[in-house]
Design a protein around this motif. Structure first.
Motif, short mmCIF file in Angstrom:
data_model
loop_
_atom_site.label_atom_id
_atom_site.label_comp_id
_atom_site.label_asym_id
_atom_site.label_seq_id
_atom_site.Cartn_x
_atom_site.Cartn_y
_atom_site.Cartn_z
N SER A 26 52.80 57.60 60.29
CA SER A 26 53.01 59.05 60.38
C SER A 26 51.99 59.70 61.31
CB SER A 26 52.99 59.70 59.00
OG SER A 26 51.71 59.60 58.41
N ILE A 27 50.77 59.19 61.29
CA ILE A 27 49.75 59.72 62.21
C ILE A 27 50.19 59.46 63.65
CG2 ILE A 27 47.36 59.54 63.00
CD1 ILE A 27 46.67 58.62 60.10
N ALA A 28 50.62 58.25 63.92
CA ALA A 28 51.04 57.88 65.27
C ALA A 28 52.16 58.78 65.77
CB ALA A 28 51.47 56.41 65.31
N ARG A 29 53.15 59.01 64.92
CA ARG A 29 54.26 59.89 65.31
C ARG A 29 53.77 61.31 65.58
NH1 ARG A 29 57.94 59.39 60.68
NH2 ARG A 29 56.97 57.44 60.15
N ALA A 30 52.90 61.79 64.72
CA ALA A 30 52.43 63.17 64.84
C ALA A 30 51.57 63.40 66.08
CB ALA A 30 51.64 63.56 63.59
#
Length: 69
Positions: A26-30
């Protein structure tokens, strides 16, 4: 290159601060980075004592991070 890595670390740190318990995916996507890059960012931030891995029995893919106390 070092400045870019530092900036990315700050972006990842800000995301974790705003969303305790965030997972790598989720961090990577954000932040618009690959999971591999975010993993490197989190490793540096963990080594610096700024974030901690939430200790649980989660599979490495689902490990989450929060700011250090």
């Amino acid at each position: 290159m070092v400045q870019r890595e530092h900036r990315q670390d700050v972006v990842v740190l800000a995301h974790v601060a705003a969303r305790p318990g965030a997972e790598i995916r989720s961090i990577a996507r954000a932040v618009g980075a690959s999971e591999r890059v975010v993993t490197r960012n989190l490793t540096r931030l963990t080594e610096q004592g700024l974030v901690v891995l939430v200790e649980d029995d989660a599979h490495p893919t689902f490990r989450s991070y929060r700011l250090a106390s």
